[in-house]
Design a protein around this motif. Structure first.
Motif, PDB file in Angstrom:
ATOM      1  N   UNK A 277       0.816  -1.209   0.000  1.00  0.00           N
ATOM      2  CA  UNK A 277       0.000   0.000   0.000  1.00  0.00           C
ATOM      3  C   UNK A 277       0.857   1.269   0.000  1.00  0.00           C
ATOM      4  N   UNK A 278       1.968   1.277   0.731  1.00  0.00           N
ATOM      5  CA  UNK A 278       2.812   2.472   0.760  1.00  0.00           C
ATOM      6  C   UNK A 278       3.531   2.668  -0.574  1.00  0.00           C
ATOM      7  N   UNK A 279       3.903   1.567  -1.196  1.00  0.00           N
ATOM      8  CA  UNK A 279       4.650   1.654  -2.448  1.00  0.00           C
ATOM      9  C   UNK A 279       3.776   2.133  -3.603  1.00  0.00           C
ATOM     10  N   UNK A 280       2.496   1.936  -3.502  1.00  0.00           N
ATOM     11  CA  UNK A 280       1.614   2.310  -4.604  1.00  0.00           C
ATOM     12  C   UNK A 280       0.482   3.216  -4.118  1.00  0.00           C
ATOM     13  N   UNK A 281       0.808   4.160  -3.287  1.00  0.00           N
ATOM     14  CA  UNK A 281      -0.197   5.065  -2.726  1.00  0.00           C
ATOM     15  C   UNK A 281      -0.944   5.829  -3.818  1.00  0.00           C
ATOM     16  N   UNK A 282      -0.226   6.291  -4.839  1.00  0.00           N
ATOM     17  CA  UNK A 282      -0.885   7.012  -5.936  1.00  0.00           C
ATOM     18  C   UNK A 282      -1.866   6.111  -6.664  1.00  0.00           C
ATOM     19  N   UNK A 283      -1.453   4.892  -6.936  1.00  0.00           N
ATOM     20  CA  UNK A 283      -2.328   3.937  -7.603  1.00  0.00           C
ATOM     21  C   UNK A 283      -3.567   3.695  -6.754  1.00  0.00           C
ATOM     22  N   UNK A 284      -3.373   3.476  -5.461  1.00  0.00           N
ATOM     23  CA  UNK A 284      -4.493   3.233  -4.564  1.00  0.00           C
ATOM     24  C   UNK A 284      -5.439   4.426  -4.540  1.00  0.00           C
ATOM     25  N   UNK A 285      -4.885   5.620  -4.551  1.00  0.00           N
ATOM     26  CA  UNK A 285      -5.722   6.820  -4.551  1.00  0.00           C
ATOM     27  C   UNK A 285      -6.552   6.903  -5.832  1.00  0.00           C
ATOM     28  N   UNK A 286      -5.951   6.589  -6.965  1.00  0.00           N
ATOM     29  CA  UNK A 286      -6.683   6.621  -8.232  1.00  0.00           C
ATOM     30  C   UNK A 286      -7.785   5.571  -8.267  1.00  0.00           C
ATOM     31  N   UNK A 287      -7.491   4.384  -7.768  1.00  0.00           N
ATOM     32  CA  UNK A 287      -8.506   3.328  -7.720  1.00  0.00           C
ATOM     33  C   UNK A 287      -9.637   3.769  -6.791  1.00  0.00           C
ATOM     34  N   UNK A 288      -9.274   4.387  -5.682  1.00  0.00           N
ATOM     35  CA  UNK A 288     -10.295   4.886  -4.759  1.00  0.00           C
ATOM     36  C   UNK A 288     -11.202   5.916  -5.408  1.00  0.00           C
ATOM     37  N   UNK A 289     -10.630   6.810  -6.195  1.00  0.00           N
ATOM     38  CA  UNK A 289     -11.421   7.808  -6.916  1.00  0.00           C
ATOM     39  C   UNK A 289     -12.353   7.116  -7.906  1.00  0.00           C
ATOM     40  N   UNK A 290     -11.855   6.112  -8.611  1.00  0.00           N
ATOM     41  CA  UNK A 290     -12.680   5.380  -9.573  1.00  0.00           C
ATOM     42  C   UNK A 290     -13.853   4.684  -8.872  1.00  0.00           C
ATOM     43  N   UNK A 291     -13.590   4.097  -7.706  1.00  0.00           N
ATOM     44  CA  UNK A 291     -14.656   3.450  -6.937  1.00  0.00           C
ATOM     45  C   UNK A 291     -15.697   4.489  -6.530  1.00  0.00           C
ATOM     46  N   UNK A 292     -15.235   5.627  -6.040  1.00  0.00           N
ATOM     47  CA  UNK A 292     -16.158   6.692  -5.620  1.00  0.00           C
ATOM     48  C   UNK A 292     -17.009   7.184  -6.789  1.00  0.00           C
ATOM     49  N   UNK A 293     -16.404   7.349  -7.950  1.00  0.00           N
ATOM     50  CA  UNK A 293     -17.143   7.809  -9.133  1.00  0.00           C
ATOM     51  C   UNK A 293     -18.170   6.771  -9.586  1.00  0.00           C
TER      52      UNK A 293
END
Length: 66
Positions: free
Chosen positions: A30-46
């Motif tokens: 999770x720490x290594x791919x924080x940006x990726x996780x944030x983008x996936x989170x945005x996609x889930x929210x949308x």
């Protein structure tokens, strides 16, 4: 694409995105791919937002047709 088809696609996409987040998290990356996780989170929210909008467009029981 009809609303029902779009609903199915969005639900499937949201499910897959959540699975990806769980896999990344359980893999300890999770720490290594924080940006990726944030983008996936945005996609889930949308996807969730659009599903809510589609659900609100559906006629409710007792509503009169236009």
């Amino acid at each position: 694409m009809g609303n029902n088809d779009l609903s199915v696609v969005l639900r499937d996409a949201r499910f897959l995105l959540l699975q990806i987040r769980r896999s990344v998290s359980s893999g300890g990356h999770i720490e290594a791919v924080a940006e990726f996780d944030a983008l996936v989170g945005v996609a889930v929210d949308e996807a969730t937002r659009k599903l809510s909008a589609l659900d609100n467009e559906k006629p409710k029981r007792g509503d009169l047709p236009d």
